[in-house]
Design a protein around this motif. Structure first.
Motif, mmCIF file in Angstrom:
data_model
loop_
_atom_site.group_PDB
_atom_site.id
_atom_site.type_symbol
_atom_site.label_atom_id
_atom_site.label_comp_id
_atom_site.label_asym_id
_atom_site.label_seq_id
_atom_site.Cartn_x
_atom_site.Cartn_y
_atom_site.Cartn_z
ATOM 1 N N LYS A 44 1.100 -1.017 -0.315
ATOM 2 C CA LYS A 44 0.472 0.200 0.352
ATOM 3 C C LYS A 44 0.822 0.718 0.297
ATOM 4 O O LYS A 44 0.418 1.869 -0.746
ATOM 5 C CB LYS A 44 -0.525 0.416 1.351
ATOM 6 N N ILE A 47 2.336 2.018 -3.536
ATOM 7 C CA ILE A 47 1.005 2.313 -4.513
ATOM 8 C C ILE A 47 1.087 3.871 -4.212
ATOM 9 O O ILE A 47 1.153 4.990 -5.302
ATOM 10 C CB ILE A 47 -0.125 1.429 -4.252
ATOM 11 N N SER A 51 1.021 6.957 -6.672
ATOM 12 C CA SER A 51 -0.610 7.386 -7.309
ATOM 13 C C SER A 51 0.348 8.860 -5.881
ATOM 14 O O SER A 51 -0.601 10.263 -6.949
ATOM 15 C CB SER A 51 -1.626 7.031 -5.343
ATOM 16 N N VAL A 56 -0.576 6.354 -11.238
ATOM 17 C CA VAL A 56 -1.388 5.333 -11.082
ATOM 18 C C VAL A 56 -2.832 5.952 -10.079
ATOM 19 O O VAL A 56 -3.084 6.891 -9.571
ATOM 20 C CB VAL A 56 -1.617 4.149 -10.296
ATOM 21 N N TYR A 57 -4.018 5.544 -10.585
ATOM 22 C CA TYR A 57 -5.506 6.293 -8.657
ATOM 23 C C TYR A 57 -6.007 4.622 -8.807
ATOM 24 O O TYR A 57 -6.449 3.656 -9.810
ATOM 25 C CB TYR A 57 -6.319 6.569 -10.130
ATOM 26 N N SER A 58 -5.949 4.782 -7.734
ATOM 27 C CA SER A 58 -6.585 3.412 -6.798
ATOM 28 C C SER A 58 -7.852 3.507 -6.448
ATOM 29 O O SER A 58 -8.667 5.094 -6.150
ATOM 30 C CB SER A 58 -6.021 2.986 -5.604
ATOM 31 N N THR A 64 -6.080 -0.566 -9.135
ATOM 32 C CA THR A 64 -5.579 0.362 -9.467
ATOM 33 C C THR A 64 -5.149 0.478 -11.002
ATOM 34 O O THR A 64 -4.892 -0.413 -11.133
ATOM 35 C CB THR A 64 -4.056 0.144 -8.377
#
Length: 238
Positions: A44, A47, A51, A56-58, A64
């Motif tokens: 996490k 990631i 972000s 990336v976009y979760s 994601t």
């Protein structure tokens, strides 16, 4: 280097070389936990770094997504990042050096007094540095810092990392920065040190960095060639 940063570096490389192409989904966290043999919290955090960089976009329940990032092949810094250029490039495993053009102690003019909340009797360091990335002129920095807040600053700190000295040796914590972005005509300094043509535009980032007690500790102007560096800001609705 923390494990989550190592994993973020690996995932970032995969995104940039299109192992994970734009608009696809990043492998789910369970698969990444198994691949890297770490906890889900570590994944996490990794990631989360991607972000913040706008890669990336979760979204809960949707995975994601790899964003179709138009600047992924250029030197890009997020506008919310102010750890310092040396730290940024060290994380990216890129070679950054600094050429000190000017380093002196002077009394501040009206503009610097206002930016740094100083009186005319409080001296500042006046620093001009050319940051050289992998052998090529990258950014020309004009920096002012109050002498009483950053004592015993030496040329050796300028040639490596001022922020490392301020944070690690002086124990000063930064809590935020105010930035403005503007276009400008190239100056004689820009033409000499950044190899700009007289007609080239320059991207200037003005920045005031604040320490934990709310007082400003740095005012700087970073001059960027128009074709070398971009700054990004990711704005998504949560």
């Amino acid at each position: 280097m923390p494990k989550y940063q190592e994993i973020a570096n690996i995932l970032r490389t995969r995104i940039k070389n299109k192992t994970y192409p734009p608009d696809s989904l990043l492998p789910n966290q369970i698969d990444l936990v198994e691949e890297f043999q770490v906890s889900r919290m570590t994944i996490k955090k990794a990631i989360g770094i991607l972000s913040m960089e706008g890669l990336v976009y979760s979204q809960r329940g949707a995975g994601t997504k790899i964003l179709n990032h138009p600047f992924v092949d250029r030197d890009t810094t997020t506008l919310t990042e102010y750890v310092g250029l040396s730290t940024e490039m060290r994380k990216a495993k890129r070679q950054l050096t600094s050429e000190v053009i000017d380093f002196q102690v002077a009394f501040p003019n009206k503009e610097i007094q206002e930016k740094l909340m100083l009186t005319e009797e409080q001296p500042v360091y006046k620093i001009i540095r050319l940051r050289i990335l992998e052998g090529r002129p990258f950014i020309l920095e004009h920096t002012y810092m109050p002498v009483h807040l950053v004592p015993n600053l030496k040329r050796s700190h300028l040639e490596t990392s001022i922020y490392q000295y301020v944070k690690e040796e002086l124990g000063i914590q930064f809590v935020g920065a105010y930035r403005t972005i503007s276009a400008d005509k190239s100056s004689l300094y820009d033409q000499k040190y950044l190899a700009c043509d007289p007609t080239d535009p320059v991207l200037e980032i003005q920045q005031i960095v604040y320490q934990k007690n709310g007082s400003p500790i740095e005012y700087s102007r970073s001059r960027n060639r128009y074709d070398t560096r971009v700054y990004s800001y990711l704005d998504v609705q949560r």
